[in-house]
Scaffold this motif. Structure first.
Motif, PDB file in Angstrom:
ATOM      1  N   PRO A 226       0.819  -1.222   0.000  1.00  0.00           N
ATOM      2  CA  PRO A 226       0.000   0.000   0.000  1.00  0.00           C
ATOM      3  C   PRO A 226       0.852   1.272   0.000  1.00  0.00           C
ATOM      4  CG  PRO A 226      -0.878  -1.572   1.562  1.00  0.00           C
ATOM      5  CD  PRO A 226       0.452  -2.119   1.087  1.00  0.00           C
ATOM      6  N   GLY A 227       0.487   2.187  -0.879  1.00  0.00           N
ATOM      7  CA  GLY A 227       1.211   3.449  -0.991  1.00  0.00           C
ATOM      8  C   GLY A 227       2.418   3.385  -1.900  1.00  0.00           C
ATOM      9  N   GLU A 228       2.797   2.184  -2.339  1.00  0.00           N
ATOM     10  CA  GLU A 228       3.978   2.037  -3.199  1.00  0.00           C
ATOM     11  C   GLU A 228       3.694   1.233  -4.457  1.00  0.00           C
ATOM     12  OE1 GLU A 228       7.261   0.375  -1.069  1.00  0.00           O
ATOM     13  OE2 GLU A 228       7.101   1.797   0.582  1.00  0.00           O
ATOM     14  N   GLY A 229       2.847   0.198  -4.351  1.00  0.00           N
ATOM     15  CA  GLY A 229       2.612  -0.691  -5.470  1.00  0.00           C
ATOM     16  C   GLY A 229       1.603  -0.149  -6.471  1.00  0.00           C
ATOM     17  N   VAL A 230       1.806  -0.522  -7.739  1.00  0.00           N
ATOM     18  CA  VAL A 230       0.914  -0.109  -8.822  1.00  0.00           C
ATOM     19  C   VAL A 230       0.834  -1.243  -9.842  1.00  0.00           C
ATOM     20  CG1 VAL A 230       0.476   1.579 -10.650  1.00  0.00           C
ATOM     21  CG2 VAL A 230       1.658   2.296  -8.589  1.00  0.00           C
ATOM     22  N   THR A 231      -0.380  -1.522 -10.336  1.00  0.00           N
ATOM     23  CA  THR A 231      -0.531  -2.464 -11.443  1.00  0.00           C
ATOM     24  C   THR A 231      -1.025  -1.704 -12.660  1.00  0.00           C
ATOM     25  OG1 THR A 231      -2.836  -2.994 -10.924  1.00  0.00           O
ATOM     26  CG2 THR A 231      -1.130  -4.388  -9.922  1.00  0.00           C
ATOM     27  N   ALA A 232      -0.705  -2.232 -13.834  1.00  0.00           N
ATOM     28  CA  ALA A 232      -1.156  -1.620 -15.085  1.00  0.00           C
ATOM     29  C   ALA A 232      -1.566  -2.720 -16.052  1.00  0.00           C
ATOM     30  CB  ALA A 232      -0.054  -0.771 -15.695  1.00  0.00           C
ATOM     31  N   GLU A 233      -2.792  -2.610 -16.550  1.00  0.00           N
ATOM     32  CA  GLU A 233      -3.291  -3.506 -17.588  1.00  0.00           C
ATOM     33  C   GLU A 233      -3.352  -2.694 -18.875  1.00  0.00           C
ATOM     34  OE1 GLU A 233      -6.598  -6.287 -16.184  1.00  0.00           O
ATOM     35  OE2 GLU A 233      -6.732  -4.557 -14.820  1.00  0.00           O
ATOM     36  N   VAL A 234      -2.868  -3.281 -19.971  1.00  0.00           N
ATOM     37  CA  VAL A 234      -2.761  -2.546 -21.236  1.00  0.00           C
ATOM     38  C   VAL A 234      -3.425  -3.325 -22.360  1.00  0.00           C
ATOM     39  CG1 VAL A 234      -1.172  -1.499 -22.895  1.00  0.00           C
ATOM     40  CG2 VAL A 234      -0.573  -1.536 -20.460  1.00  0.00           C
ATOM     41  N   TRP A 235      -4.244  -2.617 -23.119  1.00  0.00           N
ATOM     42  CA  TRP A 235      -4.844  -3.143 -24.341  1.00  0.00           C
ATOM     43  C   TRP A 235      -4.370  -2.270 -25.492  1.00  0.00           C
ATOM     44  CZ3 TRP A 235      -7.263  -2.890 -19.708  1.00  0.00           C
ATOM     45  CH2 TRP A 235      -7.890  -4.048 -19.234  1.00  0.00           C
ATOM     46  N   LYS A 236      -3.983  -2.903 -26.581  1.00  0.00           N
ATOM     47  CA  LYS A 236      -3.553  -2.155 -27.760  1.00  0.00           C
ATOM     48  C   LYS A 236      -4.525  -2.444 -28.892  1.00  0.00           C
ATOM     49  CE  LYS A 236       0.169  -1.041 -30.787  1.00  0.00           C
ATOM     50  NZ  LYS A 236       1.517  -1.226 -31.230  1.00  0.00           N
ATOM     51  N   ASP A 237      -5.062  -1.377 -29.475  1.00  0.00           N
ATOM     52  CA  ASP A 237      -5.971  -1.491 -30.608  1.00  0.00           C
ATOM     53  C   ASP A 237      -5.135  -1.693 -31.873  1.00  0.00           C
ATOM     54  OD1 ASP A 237      -7.842  -0.128 -32.813  1.00  0.00           O
ATOM     55  OD2 ASP A 237      -9.071  -0.709 -31.089  1.00  0.00           O
ATOM     56  N   PRO A 238      -5.655  -2.394 -32.873  1.00  0.00           N
ATOM     57  CA  PRO A 238      -4.910  -2.559 -34.124  1.00  0.00           C
ATOM     58  C   PRO A 238      -4.510  -1.234 -34.777  1.00  0.00           C
ATOM     59  CG  PRO A 238      -6.758  -4.081 -34.080  1.00  0.00           C
ATOM     60  CD  PRO A 238      -6.899  -3.171 -32.878  1.00  0.00           C
ATOM     61  N   ASN A 239      -5.274  -0.151 -34.505  1.00  0.00           N
ATOM     62  CA  ASN A 239      -4.919   1.150 -35.092  1.00  0.00           C
ATOM     63  C   ASN A 239      -3.765   1.822 -34.350  1.00  0.00           C
ATOM     64  OD1 ASN A 239      -5.904   2.378 -32.770  1.00  0.00           O
ATOM     65  ND2 ASN A 239      -7.644   3.353 -33.768  1.00  0.00           N
ATOM     66  N   GLY A 240      -3.307   1.235 -33.235  1.00  0.00           N
ATOM     67  CA  GLY A 240      -2.164   1.788 -32.505  1.00  0.00           C
ATOM     68  C   GLY A 240      -2.517   2.524 -31.230  1.00  0.00           C
ATOM     69  N   SER A 241      -3.791   2.773 -30.981  1.00  0.00           N
ATOM     70  CA  SER A 241      -4.165   3.454 -29.738  1.00  0.00           C
ATOM     71  C   SER A 241      -4.059   2.474 -28.565  1.00  0.00           C
ATOM     72  CB  SER A 241      -5.571   4.048 -29.843  1.00  0.00           C
ATOM     73  OG  SER A 241      -6.510   3.045 -30.098  1.00  0.00           O
TER      74      SER A 241
ATOM     75  N   LEU B  58      -5.168   1.588 -24.348  1.00  0.00           N
ATOM     76  CA  LEU B  58      -5.980   1.778 -23.161  1.00  0.00           C
ATOM     77  C   LEU B  58      -5.157   1.231 -21.999  1.00  0.00           C
ATOM     78  CD1 LEU B  58      -8.605   2.421 -21.608  1.00  0.00           C
ATOM     79  CD2 LEU B  58      -9.377   0.125 -22.199  1.00  0.00           C
ATOM     80  N   VAL B  59      -4.923   2.057 -20.989  1.00  0.00           N
ATOM     81  CA  VAL B  59      -4.113   1.667 -19.835  1.00  0.00           C
ATOM     82  C   VAL B  59      -4.956   1.848 -18.581  1.00  0.00           C
ATOM     83  CG1 VAL B  59      -2.014   2.112 -18.508  1.00  0.00           C
ATOM     84  CG2 VAL B  59      -1.994   2.399 -21.002  1.00  0.00           C
ATOM     85  N   LYS B  60      -5.161   0.740 -17.845  1.00  0.00           N
ATOM     86  CA  LYS B  60      -5.889   0.793 -16.580  1.00  0.00           C
ATOM     87  C   LYS B  60      -4.908   0.524 -15.454  1.00  0.00           C
ATOM     88  CE  LYS B  60     -10.386  -0.733 -18.290  1.00  0.00           C
ATOM     89  NZ  LYS B  60     -11.487  -1.695 -18.110  1.00  0.00           N
ATOM     90  N   THR B  61      -4.783   1.478 -14.530  1.00  0.00           N
ATOM     91  CA  THR B  61      -3.882   1.305 -13.396  1.00  0.00           C
ATOM     92  C   THR B  61      -4.672   1.221 -12.105  1.00  0.00           C
ATOM     93  OG1 THR B  61      -3.573   3.688 -13.101  1.00  0.00           O
ATOM     94  CG2 THR B  61      -1.991   2.555 -14.518  1.00  0.00           C
ATOM     95  N   SER B  62      -4.074   0.556 -11.136  1.00  0.00           N
ATOM     96  CA  SER B  62      -4.639   0.437  -9.800  1.00  0.00           C
ATOM     97  C   SER B  62      -3.518   0.670  -8.811  1.00  0.00           C
ATOM     98  CB  SER B  62      -5.235  -0.961  -9.613  1.00  0.00           C
ATOM     99  OG  SER B  62      -5.668  -1.129  -8.283  1.00  0.00           O
ATOM    100  N   ALA B  63      -3.768   1.569  -7.854  1.00  0.00           N
ATOM    101  CA  ALA B  63      -2.749   1.910  -6.864  1.00  0.00           C
ATOM    102  C   ALA B  63      -3.360   1.912  -5.466  1.00  0.00           C
ATOM    103  CB  ALA B  63      -2.140   3.270  -7.194  1.00  0.00           C
TER     104      ALA B  63
ATOM    105  N   GLU C 176      -7.930   3.314  -2.640  1.00  0.00           N
ATOM    106  CA  GLU C 176      -7.365   2.663  -3.816  1.00  0.00           C
ATOM    107  C   GLU C 176      -7.786   3.485  -5.022  1.00  0.00           C
ATOM    108  OE1 GLU C 176      -6.312  -1.553  -5.821  1.00  0.00           O
ATOM    109  OE2 GLU C 176      -7.413  -1.511  -3.941  1.00  0.00           O
ATOM    110  N   ALA C 177      -6.807   3.912  -5.809  1.00  0.00           N
ATOM    111  CA  ALA C 177      -7.061   4.756  -6.977  1.00  0.00           C
ATOM    112  C   ALA C 177      -7.014   3.910  -8.247  1.00  0.00           C
ATOM    113  CB  ALA C 177      -6.030   5.864  -7.061  1.00  0.00           C
ATOM    114  N   TYR C 178      -8.025   4.084  -9.096  1.00  0.00           N
ATOM    115  CA  TYR C 178      -8.102   3.416 -10.390  1.00  0.00           C
ATOM    116  C   TYR C 178      -8.124   4.489 -11.472  1.00  0.00           C
ATOM    117  CZ  TYR C 178      -9.760  -0.425  -7.475  1.00  0.00           C
ATOM    118  OH  TYR C 178      -9.883  -1.386  -6.506  1.00  0.00           O
ATOM    119  N   THR C 179      -7.247   4.363 -12.435  1.00  0.00           N
ATOM    120  CA  THR C 179      -7.195   5.334 -13.525  1.00  0.00           C
ATOM    121  C   THR C 179      -7.231   4.597 -14.851  1.00  0.00           C
ATOM    122  OG1 THR C 179      -5.796   6.762 -12.146  1.00  0.00           O
ATOM    123  CG2 THR C 179      -5.921   7.297 -14.482  1.00  0.00           C
ATOM    124  N   GLU C 180      -8.095   5.044 -15.737  1.00  0.00           N
ATOM    125  CA  GLU C 180      -8.189   4.499 -17.086  1.00  0.00           C
ATOM    126  C   GLU C 180      -7.777   5.611 -18.039  1.00  0.00           C
ATOM    127  OE1 GLU C 180     -11.896   3.201 -19.687  1.00  0.00           O
ATOM    128  OE2 GLU C 180     -11.568   1.860 -17.966  1.00  0.00           O
TER     129      GLU C 180
END
Length: 177
Positions: free
Chosen positions: A59-74, A76-81, A87-91
């Motif tokens: 807690p207070g130090e760890g972060v996870t990130a899930e990443v999806w890549k679209d075929p067009n190159g864009s 989407l990054v979802k993080t959890s801290a 607990e903060a979630y950012t998309e």
């Protein structure tokens, strides 16, 4: 700068925010293509097979990130801290050019409420087009703002990276592409 130019600039900014259509055009249905985590501040970012295989965060130090890549190159990054009492979630959505386009932020707390905000990232700033506090117990909107955000206003500020190449795990992601 003349008052007229200030007015025109403000009008252009307002129109750009209003004209912004979709918060994120990516809506993945399956698991993330890439999963990265920094378990605590002393460890480097590491890639994992799935979000379930990531060890418990410090807690207070760890972060996870899930990443999806679209075929067009864009991206989407979802993080959890996780932190103490929150607990903060950012998309974050990145354009195919690698620029941050939009943000959805959610802060879950142990104090009986949570906060949600979303909007475009325009002119180097997160413009909250919607934001609301909710009761954790029944997900109903709160009428009165809770006290904690006034005591600790920084908890409502998401960690954002203006460019995908500035993400702390960008070098790991680049090796996988």
């Amino acid at each position: 700068m003349t008052p007229r130019l200030k007015y025109v600039g403000l009008l252009v900014l307002f129109c750009a925010i209003k004209a912004y259509a979709a918060p994120c055009e990516m809506n993945p249905s399956g698991p993330a293509q890439f999963v990265f985590a920094q378990v605590d501040a002393r460890q480097a970012w590491t890639e994992f097979k799935s979000i379930e295989s990531v060890p418990k965060m410090t807690p207070g130090e760890g972060v996870t990130a899930e990443v999806w890549k679209d075929p067009n190159g864009s991206l989407l990054v979802k993080t959890s801290a996780p932190a103490k009492n929150t607990e903060a979630y950012t998309e974050s959505c990145y354009s195919k050019a690698g620029y941050l386009d939009s943000v959805e932020f959610e802060l879950r707390t142990d104090w009986g409420w949570y906060y949600k905000a979303e909007g475009p990232f325009v002119m180097n700033r997160f413009h909250r087009s919607t934001e609301q506090y909710f009761y954790s117990k029944d997900d109903q909107p709160m009428v009165v703002r809770p006290q904690q955000p006034d005591d600790f206003p920084q908890i409502l500020i998401p960690v954002l990276y203006k460019r995908a190449k500035l993400l702390p795990f960008a070098d790991l992601l680049e090796k996988r592409q």
